[in-house]
Scaffold this motif. Structure first.
Motif, mmCIF file in Angstrom:
data_model
loop_
_atom_site.group_PDB
_atom_site.id
_atom_site.type_symbol
_atom_site.label_atom_id
_atom_site.label_comp_id
_atom_site.label_asym_id
_atom_site.label_seq_id
_atom_site.Cartn_x
_atom_site.Cartn_y
_atom_site.Cartn_z
ATOM 1 N N ALA A 1 0.833 -1.208 0.000
ATOM 2 C CA ALA A 1 0.000 0.000 0.000
ATOM 3 C C ALA A 1 0.863 1.252 0.000
ATOM 4 C CB ALA A 1 -0.944 -0.006 1.197
ATOM 5 N N ARG A 2 1.834 1.324 0.900
ATOM 6 C CA ARG A 2 2.674 2.520 0.980
ATOM 7 C C ARG A 2 3.614 2.619 -0.214
ATOM 8 N NH1 ARG A 2 5.175 3.134 6.892
ATOM 9 N NH2 ARG A 2 5.810 0.988 6.480
ATOM 10 N N TRP A 3 4.067 1.474 -0.722
ATOM 11 C CA TRP A 3 4.904 1.510 -1.918
ATOM 12 C C TRP A 3 4.112 2.063 -3.108
ATOM 13 C CZ3 TRP A 3 9.462 1.667 -4.014
ATOM 14 C CH2 TRP A 3 9.633 1.329 -5.358
ATOM 15 N N GLY A 4 2.851 1.646 -3.223
ATOM 16 C CA GLY A 4 2.016 2.174 -4.294
ATOM 17 C C GLY A 4 1.834 3.678 -4.185
ATOM 18 N N VAL A 5 1.630 4.170 -2.948
ATOM 19 C CA VAL A 5 1.498 5.610 -2.734
ATOM 20 C C VAL A 5 2.790 6.324 -3.126
ATOM 21 C CG1 VAL A 5 1.231 7.409 -0.987
ATOM 22 C CG2 VAL A 5 -0.233 5.397 -0.928
ATOM 23 N N MET A 6 3.923 5.755 -2.767
ATOM 24 C CA MET A 6 5.209 6.378 -3.075
ATOM 25 C C MET A 6 5.429 6.477 -4.581
ATOM 26 S SD MET A 6 9.043 5.158 -1.975
ATOM 27 C CE MET A 6 10.484 5.851 -2.781
ATOM 28 N N THR A 7 5.125 5.422 -5.323
ATOM 29 C CA THR A 7 5.335 5.449 -6.772
ATOM 30 C C THR A 7 4.414 6.459 -7.438
ATOM 31 O OG1 THR A 7 3.800 3.588 -7.055
ATOM 32 C CG2 THR A 7 6.135 3.070 -6.867
ATOM 33 N N GLN B 1 -8.228 11.564 0.875
ATOM 34 C CA GLN B 1 -9.472 11.086 1.478
ATOM 35 C C GLN B 1 -10.410 10.426 0.475
ATOM 36 O OE1 GLN B 1 -10.175 11.003 4.723
ATOM 37 N NE2 GLN B 1 -8.179 11.929 5.186
ATOM 38 N N HIS B 2 -10.421 10.933 -0.754
ATOM 39 C CA HIS B 2 -11.422 10.459 -1.716
ATOM 40 C C HIS B 2 -10.832 9.860 -2.991
ATOM 41 C CE1 HIS B 2 -14.298 12.536 0.830
ATOM 42 N NE2 HIS B 2 -13.606 13.656 0.701
ATOM 43 N N GLY B 3 -9.576 10.162 -3.280
ATOM 44 C CA GLY B 3 -8.999 9.679 -4.530
ATOM 45 C C GLY B 3 -8.166 8.425 -4.408
ATOM 46 N N LEU B 4 -7.698 8.137 -3.205
ATOM 47 C CA LEU B 4 -6.862 6.959 -2.985
ATOM 48 C C LEU B 4 -7.617 5.889 -2.198
ATOM 49 C CD1 LEU B 4 -3.366 8.472 -2.016
ATOM 50 C CD2 LEU B 4 -3.960 7.299 -4.122
ATOM 51 N N LYS B 5 -7.550 4.671 -2.662
ATOM 52 C CA LYS B 5 -8.147 3.560 -1.925
ATOM 53 C C LYS B 5 -7.062 2.929 -1.057
ATOM 54 C CE LYS B 5 -11.757 2.552 -5.291
ATOM 55 N NZ LYS B 5 -12.377 1.530 -6.183
ATOM 56 N N ILE B 6 -6.899 3.478 0.163
ATOM 57 C CA ILE B 6 -5.898 3.001 1.102
ATOM 58 C C ILE B 6 -6.555 2.826 2.462
ATOM 59 C CG2 ILE B 6 -3.933 4.035 -0.083
ATOM 60 C CD1 ILE B 6 -4.067 6.376 1.832
ATOM 61 N N PRO B 7 -5.953 2.038 3.357
ATOM 62 C CA PRO B 7 -6.524 1.880 4.701
ATOM 63 C C PRO B 7 -6.635 3.221 5.421
ATOM 64 C CG PRO B 7 -4.819 0.243 4.287
ATOM 65 C CD PRO B 7 -4.765 1.203 3.149
ATOM 66 N N ASP B 8 -7.662 3.362 6.237
ATOM 67 C CA ASP B 8 -7.863 4.620 6.964
ATOM 68 C C ASP B 8 -6.671 4.953 7.848
ATOM 69 O OD1 ASP B 8 -10.329 4.978 5.802
ATOM 70 O OD2 ASP B 8 -11.436 4.043 7.442
ATOM 71 N N PRO C 1 -3.435 9.657 7.488
ATOM 72 C CA PRO C 1 -2.665 10.777 8.058
ATOM 73 C C PRO C 1 -1.201 10.772 7.624
ATOM 74 C CG PRO C 1 -4.037 9.744 9.734
ATOM 75 C CD PRO C 1 -4.091 8.849 8.544
ATOM 76 N N GLU C 2 -0.579 9.585 7.617
ATOM 77 C CA GLU C 2 0.817 9.468 7.200
ATOM 78 C C GLU C 2 0.989 9.869 5.739
ATOM 79 O OE1 GLU C 2 4.009 5.821 6.463
ATOM 80 O OE2 GLU C 2 2.399 5.568 7.936
ATOM 81 N N THR C 3 0.047 9.434 4.901
ATOM 82 C CA THR C 3 0.117 9.766 3.477
ATOM 83 C C THR C 3 -0.059 11.267 3.255
ATOM 84 O OG1 THR C 3 -0.772 7.582 2.889
ATOM 85 C CG2 THR C 3 -0.903 9.318 1.220
ATOM 86 N N THR C 4 -0.967 11.884 4.008
ATOM 87 C CA THR C 4 -1.198 13.322 3.869
ATOM 88 C C THR C 4 0.067 14.116 4.179
ATOM 89 O OG1 THR C 4 -3.531 13.052 4.474
ATOM 90 C CG2 THR C 4 -2.583 15.269 4.668
#
Length: 498
Positions: free
Chosen positions: A38-44, A111-118, A122-125
């Protein structure tokens, strides 16, 4: 500019891009393990979005390269320094604005564009906010790269780029050992970008000492905005034209069929690294020469096209002849059955897309980016219905045929436009036309060949024919003599006893 200079600078540019890839291949599995999918996908995704900051430069980075190259050639060094300082400050301010705009949209996107765990939101933001804070550095670096390109300081620049680019992969892995957070990863990436900014600033001061006494002058930006505005149109149309085929395949055929197209496309598209390396060297040189040295401009154009063609042809020929075998070894499954013909047509397109890159850079270099922009808009109007028609007639293969045809037609039109605005260019085209014709015939014939023995023989014969034509018709007598002399000296040095 001597032929060896273009080849040498292109080599440094290629090394600067390819060098860190080996480290990336080794480090990426460890990063995925530490971050999780999940976090790797966000990073890429985040790193991909960094490139969108370039939209906010309104073409000023490339326009700055052209303007500085012209002034340096004319000996207007202090004016060039004033322009550079103005460009760096302007692009930095635009970067701040772009970063703020992006930061304002982060919360809604997370909040609305990424399908990630709740729990990850906060970390992603915070990680995204750190990334947005680097926007001014991205823009300032683009401005300074323009100066470095204008002075042809590619060796020094890539000696800087290689270790910092390696740091983009190694630093996140090191921080994850002590702080398992996406925020920490983004901070290390931001620090790498700071290091690049400092190194680029040092190099700019080294090649342009007048920067120490430079004074910003907004009036110098007016012609840059005019040229940069047209370049912005081209920059906006490029991703639309690049990704239209994928969306249309998903709409007309199916989203699953898109993978049969994107998989071979992602392979052959990486060959654009060669094109970018050569055009990055040629563009500022063309901008500085075309007004005062037509013979040098013609030689530069011809050398750039021949270099791109000579480097691309073997890769394109291999992927055209052995596309099925490459797909079978790489992804397997039913990809060889569905994607082989796609890979063959895309490989032809990549070859002429490379030549077209030099032709497009020439039009920008001589101050006619308006025609590149207008051509992109017209191209969209023609390409969209053609793509739709070929998809209905030939399925996913039709998208590859359309893309290859667009690349070939673009190449022809831009070369013709170059001759129209700069008639002496016709002499260079006469040298590259036979080689281009041989490439089209041999790559086209390779589409219909199958079997290891036949394709192996075809590879040998096609390569001999292509490089023989390039040697006899592409290179001048002086260049052939110089190449033979270099080869002779290299052979003599190897034969000497240690």
């Amino acid at each position: 500019m001597p032929t060896w200079h273009i080849v040498s600078n292109s080599g440094w540019n290629i090394l600067g891009r390819v060098g860190p890839i080996g480290v990336a291949l080794l480090v990426t599995p460890r990063l995925i393990t530490h971050l999780g999918l999940a976090r790797w996908g966000v990073m890429t995704i985040a790193l991909t979005l960094v490139g969108t900051f370039g939209i906010f430069d309104f073409g000023l980075g490339r326009a700055l390269t052209r303007a500085v190259a012209e002034r340096v050639t004319e000996g207007r060094h202090q004016e060039s320094a004033d322009l550079t300082m103005t460009g760096i400050l302007t692009l930095s301010v635009l970067g701040i604005i772009g970063g703020l705009v992006a930061a304002l949209g982060v919360v809604a996107w997370v909040q609305h564009g990424l399908k990630i765990p709740d729990s990850l939101r906060p970390e992603t933001t915070w990680a995204m906010w750190v990334l947005c804070a680097t926007a001014p550095l991205v823009m300032a670096n683009a401005a300074m790269w323009g100066v470095i390109s204008a002075y042809q300081a590619f060796r020094a620049a890539n000696l800087i780029n290689i270790p910092i680019s390696i740091g983009y992969y190694v630093a996140p892995l090191l921080i994850l050992l002590v702080w398992n957070s996406l925020v920490g990863v983004m901070i290390t990436l931001a620090l790498c970008r700071v290091a690049m900014t400092i190194a680029y600033a040092w190099l700019c001061l080294r090649v342009m000492p007048q920067l120490r006494t430079a004074r910003p002058a907004i009036s110098l930006l007016r012609p840059l905005f005019r040229i940069g505005g047209w370049m912005t149109v081209s920059n906006l149309m490029f991703p639309i034209l690049s990704y239209m085929d994928r969306f249309m395949i998903a709409s007309v055929i199916s989203s699953a069929a898109t993978s049969y197209y994107t998989t071979p496309f992602d392979v052959v598209a990486r060959l654009s690294l060669i094109t970018n390396a050569v055009t990055g060297t040629a563009f500022p040189a063309m901008a500085s020469l075309w007004r005062h040295d037509s013979a040098g401009t013609i030689q530069l154009y011809r050398t750039s096209v021949l270099t791109v063609a000579a480097l691309l042809f073997p890769f394109c020929l291999v992927s055209t002849l052995f596309g099925r075998e490459i797909l079978a070894m790489w992804v397997g499954g039913d990809f060889p059955e569905h994607s082989t013909m796609i890979m063959k047509f895309l490989s032809i397109g990549v070859f002429f897309f490379g030549v077209d890159g030099v032709a497009a850079g020439f039009l920008d270099g001589i101050g006619r980016p308006d025609f590149n922009a207008v051509l992109s808009v017209i191209e969209f109007a023609v390409y969209a219905p053609l793509l739709l028609l070929l998809l209905h007639l030939f399925g996913v293969d039709g998208a590859a045929i359309a893309w290859a045809g667009r690349s070939l037609l673009d190449c022809v039109i831009r070369i013709r436009l170059g001759i129209r605005f700069y008639p002496p260019l016709a002499d260079a085209v006469r040298h590259i036309l036979p080689m281009s014709a041989v490439a089209l015939v041999t790559l086209g014939a390779a589409i219909f060949q199958d079997g290891i023995v036949i394709t192996g023989v075809s590879f040998v014969l096609s390569s001999i024919l292509f490089y023989a034509i390039l040697w006899t018709r592409g290179l001048s007598a002086a260049e052939r003599a110089s190449a033979l002399s270099l080869l002779k000296r290299a052979g003599m040095s190897r034969s000497r006893p240690a």
